[in-house]
Design an enzyme around this catalytic site. Structure first.
Site, PDB file in Angstrom:
ATOM      1  N   LYS A  25       0.832  -1.206   0.000  1.00  0.00           N
ATOM      2  CA  LYS A  25       0.000   0.000   0.000  1.00  0.00           C
ATOM      3  C   LYS A  25       0.869   1.260   0.000  1.00  0.00           C
ATOM      4  CE  LYS A  25      -2.824   1.036   3.750  1.00  0.00           C
ATOM      5  NZ  LYS A  25      -2.813   2.469   4.031  1.00  0.00           N
ATOM      6  N   ASP A 328       1.910  -0.373  12.081  1.00  0.00           N
ATOM      7  CA  ASP A 328       0.720  -0.970  11.459  1.00  0.00           C
ATOM      8  C   ASP A 328       0.533  -2.438  11.850  1.00  0.00           C
ATOM      9  OD1 ASP A 328       0.191   1.420  10.251  1.00  0.00           O
ATOM     10  OD2 ASP A 328       1.082   0.892   8.331  1.00  0.00           O
TER      11      ASP A 328
HETATM   12  C1  S3P Z   1       2.590   5.088   6.121  1.00  0.00           C
HETATM   13  C2  S3P Z   1       3.148   5.533   7.295  1.00  0.00           C
HETATM   14  C3  S3P Z   1       2.561   5.253   8.608  1.00  0.00           C
HETATM   15  C4  S3P Z   1       1.589   4.084   8.538  1.00  0.00           C
HETATM   16  C5  S3P Z   1       0.626   4.208   7.389  1.00  0.00           C
HETATM   17  C6  S3P Z   1       1.375   4.258   6.075  1.00  0.00           C
HETATM   18  C7  S3P Z   1       3.241   5.458   4.852  1.00  0.00           C
HETATM   19  O1  S3P Z   1       1.851   6.381   9.052  1.00  0.00           O
HETATM   20  O2  S3P Z   1       0.897   3.960   9.758  1.00  0.00           O
HETATM   21  O3  S3P Z   1      -0.262   3.119   7.370  1.00  0.00           O
HETATM   22  O4  S3P Z   1       2.933   4.857   3.803  1.00  0.00           O
HETATM   23  O5  S3P Z   1       4.093   6.338   4.885  1.00  0.00           O
HETATM   24  P1  S3P Z   1       2.574   7.651   9.730  1.00  0.00           P
HETATM   25  O6  S3P Z   1       3.306   8.390   8.673  1.00  0.00           O
HETATM   26  O7  S3P Z   1       1.462   8.480  10.312  1.00  0.00           O
HETATM   27  O8  S3P Z   1       3.476   7.105  10.787  1.00  0.00           O
END
Ligand code: S3P
Length: 442
Positions: A25, A328
């Protein structure tokens, strides 16, 4: 609003089989955004099938980027890049449930000059996203020259883009979304942008920028931090890529396999980026047997095939930099904690309270519904091991990772579990319940 659906999960005696996961993702979002502002076409295989990544594609289309799906599984897309200049959307950019879309894309929107009657671009989200903090991008993007209004620091955002100035910014929160947002904004800025993060977070933004031809410099900072620098005005070029399988989705099957000493699971073409793979170390420390073969690097991302074998699970403490690295995966680790021998303690994970739901509260209340003893802490959870859980009615809180984490916990409970709001799994992994069912031996 979509109707709520339920899933019933019955206890299993083993996990056995082989899975190739939909594209990661985090990488899918970044590739879609960068392909849109690159020159020339990009062909992306194994693009995430989750609704969040479809939100990013929807926003890119609204910004004038043409793309099409090339296969029936909808995981091959071809994006016609427009270069750094996008067009003004006619409607608000709908980010749905996706914090990644809103936070990262705001960095690109901030660099756009919109002309016409309406000079701002509005970014909106669903009920959950509308509760999530956005000051973390508003503050630095404003310092770069964008004008942003919000609802007390939360969506909707109204962004009036500008000719951005570069920034030297020390991020107060360790967030890869914010880091990527600012690196993307840095592409539109005059001069060199320098971003410092307190802990090293996932580096897909940096890796993807390089894959699309940008140059940037990274340096470790004593104490665990990290600095990244990018010069503005660089041109990006379209790429052909296959996105590795999502390691955070794999976490559910790995934790399911870890519940049963006889499990045998193979995950092929899986993301092995070291900034994402801390889960594997923790599971190995807890007793899971893991081997990785066919390691290769594709566009700077490590990919491999993983075999896992269940044994008895001991215990884990997740704190400090690990909590950021595993953010996550904590819900599913916590959901299997009662079945470990000595339990799991999670600290320094306050960020979990501002995810798609308050994940600390959601894990604690659902574990209690299954009869577990749990201590909820301000910044984490303390969950004793050696517990027996019973099937229950679970409230997913419309949060994909809560729905999937408790489907895993249900596999070793006594009796059936009903997951309310099971459709939320489609945010990151539409085929999750069918795949879990295919892997579970009864
Ligand atoms: C992500 C970073 C994380 C993660 C999110 C996806 C990303 O969030 O929890 O599901 O793709 O950079 P944060 O940037 O808020 O830590």
């Amino acid at each position: 609003m979509k109707p709520e659906s339920e899933a019933i999960v019955r206890p299993a005696r083993n996990i056995r089989g082989s899975v190739t996961l939909p594209g990661d993702k985090s990488i899918s979002h970044r590739y879609a955004m960068l392909a849109g502002i690159a020159e020339g076409p990009s062909r992306i295989e194994n693009y995430s099938t989750g609704a969040d990544c479809a939100s990013t594609l929807g926003c890119m289309r609204a910004l004038g980027v043409a793309w099409e799906r090339k296969d029936s599984a909808a995981s091959v897309i071809v994006v016609q890049g427009r270069g750094l200049s996008l067009s003004a959307p006619e409607t608000p950019l709908d980010c749905g449930n996706s914090g990644s879309t809103m936070r990262m894309l705001s960095g690109i929107v901030a660099g756009q000059k919109v002309t016409g009657d309406q000079t701002f671009v509005e970014m909106i989200g669903d009920e959950s996203l509308s509760r999530r903090p956005m000051e973390r991008v508003i503050k630095p993007l404003s310092a770069m020259g964008a004008k942003i209004s919000s609802h007390h620091g939360k969506p909707p955002l109204r962004i009036t883009g500008a000719h951005l100035k570069s920034i030297d910014y020390k991020m107060p929160v360790a967030s890869a979304q914010v880091k990527s947002c600012l690196l993307f904004a840095g592409l539109f800025a005059e001069g060199e942008t320098r971003i410092e993060e307190p802990l090293r977070t996932r580096d897909h933004g940096e890796v993807a920028l390089r894959a699309f031809g940008a140059q940037l410099q990274r340096k470790a900072i004593p104490g665990g931090g990290n600095e990244v620098r990018i010069r503005g005005g660089q041109r990006l070029l379209g790429i052909e890529a296959r996105i590795p399988g999502d390691l955070s989705s794999a976490a559910f099957f790995l934790c399911a396999a870890a519940l049963f000493p006889g499990s045998q699971l193979t995950l092929s073409h899986l993301l092995m980026n070291p900034t994402r793979a801390r889960l594997l170390d923790i599971l190995v420390q807890m007793g899971l047997r893991i081997s990785v073969t066919q390691l290769e690097e594709i566009h700077g991302e490590m990919v491999g095939s993983l075999q896992a074998e269940g044994v008895r699970l001991t215990s884990a403490t997740i704190a400090g930099a690990d909590s950021a690295a595993l953010i996550d995966e904590i819900p599913v680790l916590a959901a299997i904690a009662p079945y470990t021998e000595q339990g799991i303690e999670v600290r320094d994970a306050k960020e979990l309270r501002v995810k798609e739901s308050d994940r600390i509260a959601a894990v604690a209340s659902n574990l209690r519904r299954m009869g577990a003893q749990v201590e909820e802490l301000e910044d984490g959870l303390r969950i004793p091991g050696g517990q027996t859980l019973h099937g229950a009615e679970i409230d997913s809180c419309s949060d994909h990772r809560i729905a999937m984490a408790f489907a895993v916990a249900a596999l070793r409970a006594k009796g059936e579990t009903l997951i309310r709001g099971a459709e939320s799994a489609a945010i990151s992994y539409p085929a999750f319940f069918a795949t879990l069912e295919a892997l579970a031996e009864r």
